[in-house]
Design a protein around this motif. Structure first.
Motif, PDB file in Angstrom:
ATOM      1  N   TYR A 169       0.834  -1.207   0.000  1.00  0.00           N
ATOM      2  CA  TYR A 169       0.000   0.000   0.000  1.00  0.00           C
ATOM      3  C   TYR A 169       0.868   1.255   0.000  1.00  0.00           C
ATOM      4  O   TYR A 169       0.589   2.229  -0.696  1.00  0.00           O
ATOM      5  CB  TYR A 169      -0.912   0.012   1.231  1.00  0.00           C
ATOM      6  CG  TYR A 169      -2.335  -0.411   0.976  1.00  0.00           C
ATOM      7  CD1 TYR A 169      -3.340   0.521   0.746  1.00  0.00           C
ATOM      8  CD2 TYR A 169      -2.694  -1.758   0.971  1.00  0.00           C
ATOM      9  CE1 TYR A 169      -4.652   0.137   0.531  1.00  0.00           C
ATOM     10  CE2 TYR A 169      -3.998  -2.161   0.755  1.00  0.00           C
ATOM     11  CZ  TYR A 169      -4.981  -1.214   0.531  1.00  0.00           C
ATOM     12  OH  TYR A 169      -6.275  -1.594   0.309  1.00  0.00           O
ATOM     13  N   PRO A 226      -4.290  -9.629  -2.154  1.00  0.00           N
ATOM     14  CA  PRO A 226      -3.795  -8.502  -1.354  1.00  0.00           C
ATOM     15  C   PRO A 226      -4.076  -8.694   0.138  1.00  0.00           C
ATOM     16  O   PRO A 226      -4.814  -9.596   0.542  1.00  0.00           O
ATOM     17  CB  PRO A 226      -4.606  -7.309  -1.891  1.00  0.00           C
ATOM     18  CG  PRO A 226      -5.247  -7.785  -3.150  1.00  0.00           C
ATOM     19  CD  PRO A 226      -5.409  -9.249  -3.023  1.00  0.00           C
ATOM     20  N   SER A 227      -3.487  -7.827   0.934  1.00  0.00           N
ATOM     21  CA  SER A 227      -3.849  -7.752   2.343  1.00  0.00           C
ATOM     22  C   SER A 227      -5.316  -7.344   2.458  1.00  0.00           C
ATOM     23  O   SER A 227      -5.794  -6.502   1.694  1.00  0.00           O
ATOM     24  CB  SER A 227      -2.992  -6.712   3.070  1.00  0.00           C
ATOM     25  OG  SER A 227      -1.623  -7.011   2.978  1.00  0.00           O
ATOM     26  N   TYR A 254      -9.148  -3.003  -2.853  1.00  0.00           N
ATOM     27  CA  TYR A 254      -8.289  -2.012  -2.217  1.00  0.00           C
ATOM     28  C   TYR A 254      -9.135  -0.810  -1.824  1.00  0.00           C
ATOM     29  O   TYR A 254     -10.118  -0.471  -2.495  1.00  0.00           O
ATOM     30  CB  TYR A 254      -7.186  -1.542  -3.175  1.00  0.00           C
ATOM     31  CG  TYR A 254      -6.273  -2.641  -3.672  1.00  0.00           C
ATOM     32  CD1 TYR A 254      -5.273  -3.157  -2.848  1.00  0.00           C
ATOM     33  CD2 TYR A 254      -6.391  -3.145  -4.963  1.00  0.00           C
ATOM     34  CE1 TYR A 254      -4.419  -4.158  -3.308  1.00  0.00           C
ATOM     35  CE2 TYR A 254      -5.546  -4.141  -5.427  1.00  0.00           C
ATOM     36  CZ  TYR A 254      -4.564  -4.648  -4.591  1.00  0.00           C
ATOM     37  OH  TYR A 254      -3.725  -5.638  -5.034  1.00  0.00           O
ATOM     38  N   ARG A 274      -9.566  -5.728  -7.427  1.00  0.00           N
ATOM     39  CA  ARG A 274      -8.176  -6.180  -7.447  1.00  0.00           C
ATOM     40  C   ARG A 274      -7.475  -5.834  -8.755  1.00  0.00           C
ATOM     41  O   ARG A 274      -6.290  -5.492  -8.760  1.00  0.00           O
ATOM     42  CB  ARG A 274      -8.117  -7.685  -7.196  1.00  0.00           C
ATOM     43  CG  ARG A 274      -6.699  -8.226  -7.177  1.00  0.00           C
ATOM     44  CD  ARG A 274      -6.655  -9.656  -6.715  1.00  0.00           C
ATOM     45  NE  ARG A 274      -5.385 -10.283  -7.060  1.00  0.00           N
ATOM     46  CZ  ARG A 274      -5.115 -11.563  -6.869  1.00  0.00           C
ATOM     47  NH1 ARG A 274      -6.033 -12.343  -6.333  1.00  0.00           N
ATOM     48  NH2 ARG A 274      -3.948 -12.047  -7.210  1.00  0.00           N
ATOM     49  N   ASP A 617       5.515  -6.878  -6.799  1.00  0.00           N
ATOM     50  CA  ASP A 617       4.325  -6.841  -5.956  1.00  0.00           C
ATOM     51  C   ASP A 617       3.039  -6.800  -6.778  1.00  0.00           C
ATOM     52  O   ASP A 617       3.008  -6.329  -7.915  1.00  0.00           O
ATOM     53  CB  ASP A 617       4.391  -5.669  -4.965  1.00  0.00           C
ATOM     54  CG  ASP A 617       4.072  -4.325  -5.600  1.00  0.00           C
ATOM     55  OD1 ASP A 617       2.892  -4.054  -5.868  1.00  0.00           O
ATOM     56  OD2 ASP A 617       5.007  -3.536  -5.814  1.00  0.00           O
ATOM     57  N   ASN A 618       1.966  -7.277  -6.162  1.00  0.00           N
ATOM     58  CA  ASN A 618       0.712  -7.456  -6.899  1.00  0.00           C
ATOM     59  C   ASN A 618       0.050  -6.137  -7.289  1.00  0.00           C
ATOM     60  O   ASN A 618      -0.533  -6.037  -8.379  1.00  0.00           O
ATOM     61  CB  ASN A 618      -0.269  -8.334  -6.108  1.00  0.00           C
ATOM     62  CG  ASN A 618      -0.557  -7.818  -4.713  1.00  0.00           C
ATOM     63  OD1 ASN A 618      -0.052  -6.771  -4.290  1.00  0.00           O
ATOM     64  ND2 ASN A 618      -1.365  -8.560  -3.957  1.00  0.00           N
ATOM     65  N   ILE A 619       0.126  -5.101  -6.457  1.00  0.00           N
ATOM     66  CA  ILE A 619      -0.580  -3.862  -6.772  1.00  0.00           C
ATOM     67  C   ILE A 619      -0.044  -3.255  -8.065  1.00  0.00           C
ATOM     68  O   ILE A 619      -0.802  -2.900  -8.968  1.00  0.00           O
ATOM     69  CB  ILE A 619      -0.487  -2.850  -5.613  1.00  0.00           C
ATOM     70  CG1 ILE A 619      -1.166  -3.401  -4.358  1.00  0.00           C
ATOM     71  CG2 ILE A 619      -1.140  -1.525  -6.020  1.00  0.00           C
ATOM     72  CD1 ILE A 619      -1.138  -2.465  -3.166  1.00  0.00           C
TER      73      ILE A 619
END
Length: 720
Positions: A169, A226-227, A254, A274, A617-619
């Motif tokens: 994030y 994600p978290s 998110y 996502r 990272d996924n984001i």
């Protein structure tokens, strides 16, 4: 993998090691006629009219604490001082906080029972009677009169985070400060991030003890969920949290933005799915947690959050008309434009019609019914101040026509004054105070670095080049000293080429190579940089987003075809001495160019590159590439390791083993592929250095020497 462009410009000027810590923000006075700055003497007020500075608070009042930053209470009767700052990932966001009562001279430290340098994002309540802060992943409120400290959360851990954010994030959405005081000061809204299901990536420290140890970072790779994220509102008196009933799976969405609606007990949030191609703005009743959708938009590629178009600042929401509406940015008509969104029914009204992009909002001056914003309709490498009516209409340029280049404006609360900063490729940054809307300077120009170098013989030339695919790209070229077009010169390309940054901007730093130990022009190099499709230039949505699911392919082809066109157009560029280099995403681009187009590029220097897109990272990666479970083949096709077997030229690959951003595993994966195919190369690992490769005595000097020697050896300098 990003945010390197501004740093490169700064380092080109000052030869600093790589760092991302921003400077102190401007602290405006209540009347908007002056701004505050910390000096050795204390905190001084600098009138915008050009009058002498006024010492507001002597350093002796706060015992000369080393001030990292400071914040006034709303009535300017108290001041919050931030000291002893320590780094959390990229930025120094934890430290100690003190509150100074200006009238009485009382100085008190917040959170005295907490570990040193552990407080984050301390903020005074609206009435100045309390302060809130994060420590140890929990939120606390401290009464300034009694010193009583009340925990609002108690379950915080490294992986269960209240009031701030996890690595992804912070890095990808610019989210750091994760809580907000309510307008009435009776409650605090905050993010809670549940990273307990996120796997740790283990970095190995081999140098700080005889036995190695691991450094865990909760890091969701591309393809990982994600978290989980939710928003709560904690009552100050009871410490009870009411959770907002945001629909959807908390681990498949998110919430990058959340603020209080001014004057109301209501929150406004932005929710992204996502894939980040569906954005919903929702209103949340703080007391009950009930949520209603207000405004929704979709994109076939991705939707940028506020940090992209508001100077990387995720905080704040641009409400107008007594909170009846707010200003929003959308690309729904193919250009990045401002819209007025009704807070009642979500109706969107276009404010900036035309075939141009808004770069960022500088100020919404509701009293004068105008919005100031940055744009450059004619030249995508520059930016200027414009204004438009809050009712919408044709934009009017404010920046004078005789100052070509890049302009920034820090506009006072009432819009009548601004601090104007200007530079271009051959003018060092200058700053002046001026009145708006007339752009009238007070004549007090401050030189931020060395005086201008407009007469420099090797100032870069800006150009446009059209590829065989019909793509027109902007770029700059810095030619050698005593240039002779009848001779042939080696050419070095600086690349980035991903959606997070542009390199061809007409600002100070263009044409300069901060990493080269010496004078490239004097040594006889041509230095070039160009921006391909996918870079965030103000050239329309399609320019920026046509690379969706094609990062590593379209952007690399654009660079290669533009290079080929340049070599054909300018016979003084030696096709046998072509080098390319880049850092982070630019390192990835360097590898892709060297591997995919070995007939064009003979030498490459790649630093901290993503060799395998599935490691990032996924984001970031899923925003631009989709989900690996749906289109894994796109990640493979865009990754340099897929083409490592094609290496023919000279490669120097550099990576820090302590890189928590682009993990060192990228280096080892790439090395394995090169070894597999008996490809010879040079490799340098910097122990425990992060993505900036800046830590440790002698590091920058060593890196610069390594880079320069390799370039001189494998891309011979000088005319032939």
């Amino acid at each position: 993998m990003k945010k390197l462009t501004v740093l490169i410009i700064l380092m080109a000027l000052y030869c600093l090691p790589m760092q991302a810590q921003p400077g102190k923000g401007i602290r405006w006075s209540i009347d908007g006629k002056s701004y505050f700055k910390a000096t050795p003497a204390g905190i001084e007020a600098f009138p915008l009219s050009g009058e002498a500075a006024i010492l507001k608070i002597p350093a002796a009042s706060y015992h000369s604490l080393p001030i990292r930053d400071f914040y006034f209470s709303g009535d300017e009767k108290k001041i919050l001082l931030y000291t002893n700052a320590k780094k959390v990932w990229r930025y120094e966001t934890r430290g100690d906080y003190w509150v100074l009562d200006i009238a009485s001279g009382k100085l008190q430290q917040l959170g005295k029972d907490k570990p040193a340098s552990s407080l984050m994002f301390a903020k005074l309540s609206p009435d100045g009677s309390k302060a809130a802060y994060v420590s140890g992943h929990n939120i606390f409120v401290e009464d300034l009169s009694s010193g009583a400290i009340t925990p609002l959360t108690t379950d915080g851990t490294r992986r269960f985070i209240n009031g701030t954010f996890d690595w992804a994030y912070e890095e990808e959405f610019g989210c750091r400060d994760g809580f907000r005081w309510s307008p009435d000061g009776k409650s605090i809204a905050y993010w809670q991030i549940d990273a307990t299901r996120i796997r740790d990536f283990l970095m190995i420290d081999n140098t700080d003890s005889i036995y190695s140890f691991t450094v865990p970072v909760e890091y969701p790779k591309a393809g990982e969920s994600p978290s989980a994220c939710r928003i709560g509102v904690a009552d100050i008196q009871t410490a009870k949290t009411t959770w907002m009933q945001v629909p959807g799976d908390q681990q498949q969405h998110y919430i990058p933005r959340m603020e209080w609606v001014p004057g109301k007990n209501t929150l406004i949030i932005q929710q992204l799915n996502r894939k980040q191609n569906n954005s919903k703005i929702m209103l949340c009743e703080a007391a009950s947690g009930k949520v209603r959708s207000l405004y929704e938009e979709k994109d076939s590629a991705w939707i940028d959050v506020k940090s992209r178009w508001d100077d990387d600042n995720i905080a704040g929401w641009d409400f107008i008309r007594n909170s009846k509406s707010f200003v929003w940015v959308s690309e729904q008509d193919g250009w990045r434009h401002l819209y007025n969104i009704s807070a009642e029914d979500g109706k969107a009204t276009l404010l900036t019609p035309g075939n141009y992009d808004v770069i960022s909002i500088a100020k919404i001056d509701e009293a004068n019914n105008v919005i100031y914003f940055l744009a450059s309709p004619e030249n995508p490498t520059q930016q200027y101040l414009y204004k438009v009516s809050l009712n919408g209409g044709k934009a009017e340029r404010i920046t004078p026509a005789n100052e070509p280049g890049s302009h920034e404006y820090k506009i006072s609360p009432y819009g009548s004054w601004a601090i104007h900063e200007f530079s271009n490729a051959y003018t060092y940054p200058v700053s002046e105070n001026l009145e708006l809307p007339g752009h009238k300077s007070n004549g007090n120009i401050v030189l931020n670095a060395i005086t201008k170098s407009a007469g420099a013989p090797n100032k870069p030339e800006f150009f446009q080049i059209t590829t065989v695919d019909g793509v027109t790209m902007s770029g700059w070229m810095s030619k050698p000293t005593n240039f002779n077009p009848a001779r042939k010169y080696p050419v070095v390309f600086y690349v980035y080429g991903e959606p997070a940054g542009a390199t061809s901007l007409d600002a100070i730093g263009a044409g300069r190579n901060f990493l080269y130990d010496g004078d490239m022009a004097a040594d006889g190099y041509v230095y070039v940089s160009m921006d391909n499709r996918g870079t965030p230039l103000p050239k329309g949505r399609n320019w920026r987003k046509c690379v969706y699911r094609k990062v590593g392919l379209i952007n690399a082809r654009d660079q290669a075809m533009a290079t080929k066109a340049l070599l054909q157009k300018y016979p003084y560029l030696d096709p046998q001495r072509t080098a390319v280099w880049g850092w982070s995403g630019g390192g990835s681009m360097t590898l892709n160019l060297l591997f995919q187009y070995p007939e064009i590029y003979k030498t490459g220097i790649a630093i901290a590159a993503v060799g395998n897109q599935l490691t990032y990272d996924n984001i970031y990666q899923e925003r631009y590439m989709g989900l690996p479970e749906e289109n894994r083949e796109d990640f493979v096709k865009g990754s340099p390791i897929t083409y490592a077997k094609n290496l023919q030229g000279n490669l120097l690959y550099i990576h820090g083993t302590g890189d928590d951003n682009v993990h060192y595993q990228n280096a080892e994966m790439l090395l394995n592929e090169l070894i597999r195919y008996n490809k010879q190369f040079q490799f340098m690992a910097y122990p425990n250095r992060t993505h900036s490769i800046s830590e440790g005595q002698g590091t920058f000097e060593h890196l610069s020497t390594l880079y320069t020697n390799y370039l001189r050896t494998h891309c011979e300098p000088g005319a032939k």
